[in-house]
Design an enzyme around this catalytic site. Sequence first.
Site, short mmCIF file in Angstrom:
data_model
loop_
_atom_site.label_atom_id
_atom_site.label_comp_id
_atom_site.label_asym_id
_atom_site.label_seq_id
_atom_site.Cartn_x
_atom_site.Cartn_y
_atom_site.Cartn_z
N TYR A 84 -11.85 36.44 -69.29
CA TYR A 84 -11.34 35.12 -68.95
C TYR A 84 -10.04 34.84 -69.71
CZ TYR A 84 -15.93 34.19 -66.85
OH TYR A 84 -17.06 34.25 -66.07
N PRO A 249 -21.69 27.59 -57.79
CA PRO A 249 -22.58 26.71 -57.03
C PRO A 249 -21.84 25.80 -56.05
CG PRO A 249 -22.33 25.90 -59.26
CD PRO A 249 -21.70 27.26 -59.23
#
Length: 380
Positions: A84, A249
């Site tokens: 990241y 999600p």
Amino acid sequence: MSTFSRQEFDSWLPLISGVVDVLFSTDRESAVEYRSLGRTGVNVSSLCLGTDNFADPTPEKEAALILDMALDAGINLIDTGDVYADGEGEKIIGRAIKANKRRHQTIIATKVDHGRRRPGYSVDDPALFAPNDHGHSRLNIIRACENSLRRLQTDYIDLYQIHRPSPDIPWEEQLGALSDLVTQGKVRYIGCSTHAPWTVMEAIMVSELKGFARFVSEQPPYNLLDRRIENEMVPLCEKYGVGLITWAPMAMGVLAGRYTSPDSFPAKSRAALRGGFYADRVTKKGIEVGLKFSQIAERLDLTPAQLSILWTKDQPGITAPLIGPRTLKQLESLLPVKDMVLDQETRDACDRLVPPGSVVADFHNTADWMKAQVVWEEIE
């Protein structure tokens, strides 16, 4: 019978008040649901803070505020990865937790080796890597762990996850290296991310046969647009005590109503900022479902983002979905979901949009093992 003087009573009063505050607290943290992480004794919040946006593009000051707000709300599971922002995400978390002095309240989950990704880009082409730059060899796993420990400014990692499969490297080498890190106290638990169900089962069996540390979690993509883990991964994890910490999600914002066309992306979206496999996840079918999903959310007086998190959180077998806010305002809007429960009528309405086990947008597109193509009829 002994008695207290007024002076002694006054000296005890702050402690008594503190106990009363704990017992009768009505703050947000008291309402958080905690769930067992697989078959371990560790309890984690039913929402997990994902930090893929830290430094890419969220600036450090706001990222630290996001982390503090999540901890204040009772979210104790923080997920990151060495890829990241090319490691900058871990550095931000390390500095923030050192400043707030809440290391022992925080379950830090990080991941090892998904290639290399500079801010603003997808993962770099593996052809650009030098020998031993990529893959879960013993050399890379131990080196990556030591680098993550330095960036996170911690002595141990609570959950250390294999970021993507390395099919050419035997499990004995991968699990052996991870087990040594556990024995050395550098890692508490191990897991994996975006692995095929059969590889998770194979890893469990190798651990049982060889006495290695055992995976306690898998981190797959999961949302209403890509429900394929319901076919094999969810049943496997429920049977063998593996936690499921799921990513995407909100389907990268498609379920939140951010996209209207697969050819034109919002300016600050990941599809626009990073392109590549992020952009490939935005499909016409997914957008169509997202618009109908938004109508369900509106009837419930929820935002589409809230409903997408709620739907994932309350699906069978799920330990915690990752929420990856880009801004403090986005996190604040998602926190109420921790107190909500998905009702059966809403669950059925979502099933009619995308039936269980089905897919309309490919969120496994960074997994070479997933061969199934996205094929879907036009929604009437």
